[in-house]
Design an enzyme around this catalytic site. Structure first.
Site, PDB file in Angstrom:
ATOM      1  CE  LYS A 145      -5.598   2.550   5.210  1.00 30.64           C
ATOM      2  NZ  LYS A 145      -5.622   2.990   3.820  1.00 30.64           N
TER       3      LYS A 145
ATOM      4  CD  GLU B  39     -11.089  -0.965  -1.870  1.00 29.86           C
ATOM      5  OE1 GLU B  39     -11.930  -1.885  -1.864  1.00 29.86           O
ATOM      6  OE2 GLU B  39     -10.349  -0.729  -0.895  1.00 29.86           O
TER       7      GLU B  39
ATOM      8  NE  ARG C  76     -19.253  -7.443   0.669  1.00 32.58           N
ATOM      9  CZ  ARG C  76     -17.929  -7.362   0.620  1.00 32.58           C
ATOM     10  NH1 ARG C  76     -17.193  -8.044   1.493  1.00 32.58           N
ATOM     11  NH2 ARG C  76     -17.338  -6.599  -0.279  1.00 32.58           N
TER      12      ARG C  76
ATOM     13  NE  ARG D 238      -9.127  -8.847  -3.904  1.00 30.50           N
ATOM     14  CZ  ARG D 238     -10.145  -8.120  -3.477  1.00 30.50           C
ATOM     15  NH1 ARG D 238     -11.279  -8.096  -4.172  1.00 30.50           N
ATOM     16  NH2 ARG D 238     -10.081  -7.396  -2.383  1.00 30.50           N
TER      17      ARG D 238
ATOM     18  CE  LYS E 230      -4.015  -2.085   2.024  1.00 26.70           C
ATOM     19  NZ  LYS E 230      -5.019  -2.166   3.063  1.00 26.70           N
TER      20      LYS E 230
ATOM     21  CD  GLU F 240      -6.996  -1.549  -0.137  1.00 26.21           C
ATOM     22  OE1 GLU F 240      -6.757  -1.169   1.027  1.00 26.21           O
ATOM     23  OE2 GLU F 240      -7.167  -2.731  -0.459  1.00 26.21           O
TER      24      GLU F 240
ATOM     25  CE  LYS G 162     -15.039  -2.424   0.029  1.00 20.75           C
ATOM     26  NZ  LYS G 162     -14.407  -2.816  -1.236  1.00 20.75           N
TER      27      LYS G 162
ATOM     28  N   GLY H 179      -8.885  -6.598   3.784  1.00 24.56           N
ATOM     29  CA  GLY H 179     -10.008  -7.110   4.559  1.00 24.56           C
ATOM     30  C   GLY H 179     -10.206  -6.426   5.911  1.00 24.56           C
TER      31      GLY H 179
END
Lengths: 70, 447
Positions: free
Chosen positions: B158, B275, B339, B293, B116, B289, B237, B164
């Site tokens: 971070k 993001e 979710r 994928r 990052k 970041e 999220k 995640g």
């Protein structure tokens, strides 16, 4: 006497206390890991850890006994 | 087009990739751990291979057993899904060295964006706005405090190699920062194998908005609109929507242009997500970041654009053109993803167990990407995602209304799920107003 039980199926990642240790209400006893989350298991009263029923690497089922505090 | 693909993942995302592969006539191979033998994706794949015990390190994270499964089944390509090995440049390199097609970006892009700090520096150079933050890892707590004084509190701590939400926390002063630094460092080492820590200005009233990009085989980078992912618990999220209620046409065009620049800066190929944080007060945005994928919440983009993102991944990986005209993309309506997690809806603690009943909602605009069915056991070894419930409508109000009805119609027996939380969310005046930020879940829980 207070029994501390597992709230869910989990792996025992860290055992923070030992039998005979004095703990305060809110102290972390063990850290479980389930679904990529660390879940600290806390003492709900002050006292002495009279019995520890788990070791690091164990799998506990919901409601399994983790520790007894006197 | 590719003739065969091995999906190096599990659950809902394996099933979702297999669905597109089958539609395209691509032969599919699933891999599964002993714990997942009964899941629907294992049965729905053309072929399936058991790759080891439940522990991810011995199955889904073991590159060699996955490659052996590919050799054994003659699979010509590997789709990594998200999580597990999807952002491992070493795995991508191994796949390519085996002569297989890697359905993802170049390993060098994964590597550049996986750190990052490096990614931030690279983006800053490419003219993408970044939050005030460190240009190199903080060596120790003292260095972190010195850095925070330069940047200004509050700061976010971070793991540079993280994801995640694991190991992330905000600190409002030096004492909190020292504690957060220690925690972040131990988690970073444990989960990501690197102790490097990044300190960045924390925006408490921010929205998390991301842009879907596609790097094409001819070198162009496209932006397929944004997704708002501000509904989070533990920095993870829980619900996403597109378009973002906070993003107007001017901000959207600036964000999409910045995302394209971000992709171009690394010569990005295939699907990725840029993001950003949007400051709710000023309307400014900063790069957070890049996820190199397929993103969990890609279905909302698919619902409003009509584009199958996984199909584009297959086409790009096989060196072909995409299936749509980029000039003709006109997003239509509004889509929301919820979710559905195996967790209690109050405290969000994991709730593994056996699913005794499972009934998915259906109806106009409803899409369910699920990984489980009745009789399956949800084990403690993997993340708690059971399904993604998506609702599409002509307007945000219609999408919310359809989502409400679908939440009510989703029956899961035998374990706790966060469906009651989603019902609350869809009824909360803050969410319904559209004027919310990443603090919404904690406000709902402290009310």
């Amino acid at each position: 006497m207070a029994e501390v039980r597992a709230e869910m199926v989990a792996n025992v990642w860290r055992v923070v206390v030992a039998e005979g240790d004095h703990v305060e209400d809110g102290d972390t006893l063990v850290i479980l890991e389930s679904m990529k989350m660390e879940i600290p298991v806390l003492a709900e009263q002050s006292g002495t850890v009279s019995k520890l029923h788990v070791a690091e690497g164990d799998v506990v089922q919901e409601d399994d006994l983790i520790a007894v505090i006197d | 087009m590719l003739d065969s693909v091995l999906v190096a993942n599990r659950g809902e995302i394996a099933r979702r990739v297999i669905r597109t592969a089958r539609r395209l006539g691509v032969r599919t191979v699933a891999v599964y751990s002993e714990a997942d033998a009964g899941l629907p994706y294992v049965r729905e794949a053309g072929e399936s291979v058991c790759i080891g015990p439940a522990s991810p390190a011995q199955s889904y994270l073991d590159a060699e057993v996955i490659l052996a499964a590919a050799r054994r089944t003659g699979a010509g390509a590997i789709h990594p899904g998200y999580g597990f090995l999807s952002e491992s440049p070493d795995f991508a390199r191994r796949v390519i060295a085996e002569g297989l097609t890697w359905i993802g970006p170049q390993p060098d892009s994964i590597e550049q964006m996986g750190d990052k700090i490096r990614a931030r520096n690279l983006m800053e150079k490419a003219g993408v706005p970044v939050a005030p933050g460190s240009h190199e890892p903080a060596a120790d707590a003292d260095a972190a405090v010195a850095e925070a004084e330069r940047i200004g509190y509050p700061v976010m701590v971070k793991a540079a190699a993280g994801g995640g939400g694991i190991g992330m926390s905000a600190a409002g002063d030096a004492a909190a920062l020292r504690a957060a630094f220690g925690t972040a460092r131990s988690r970073a080492e444990r989960f990501f194998g690197s102790p490097e820590i990044l300190i960045e200005r924390y925006l408490p009233r921010a929205r998390h908005v991301e842009v879907q990009i596609l790097g094409l085989a001819d070198g162009r980078v496209l932006a397929l609109g944004e997704r708002d992912c501000s509904v989070q618990r533990r920095h993870q999220k829980v619900a996403e929507e597109t378009p973002s209620p906070a993003v107007g046409p001017a901000l959207r065009s600036r964000m999409l242009a910045a995302a394209v620049r971000a992709g171009e800066a690394v010569g990005y190929l295939n699907a990725g997500t840029v993001e950003c944080l949007v400051d709710s007060d000023s309307g400014d945005f900063v790069f957070l970041e890049m996820n190199t994928r397929l993103q969990v919440e890609h279905p909302v983009t698919e619902l409003v654009t009509g584009i199958d993102v996984v199909e584009q991944q297959f086409l790009i990986a096989s060196g072909s053109g995409i299936s749509f005209d980029p000039e003709a993309v006109r997003p239509s309506g509004h889509a929301i993803e919820l979710r559905v997690y195996a967790e209690d809806p109050r405290r969000f603690l994991p709730s593994p167990g056996t699913i005794t009943g499972w009934a998915e909602p259906a109806g106009p605009g409803i899409r369910v990407d699920s990984g489980y069915e009745a009789g399956n056991t949800v084990t403690p070894f993997y993340d708690p995602l059971l399904a993604k419930l998506c609702a599409h409508g002509d307007s945000r109000a219609e999408a919310i209304e359809r989502a409400r009805e679908a939440v009510g119609g989703f029956q899961v027996g035998g374990l706790k799920t966060n469906l009651p939380f989603h019902a609350e969310l869809l009824a909360s005046p803050e969410f319904v107003s559209g004027d919310y930020d990443t603090g919404i879940v904690s406000r709902m829980r402290s009310a």
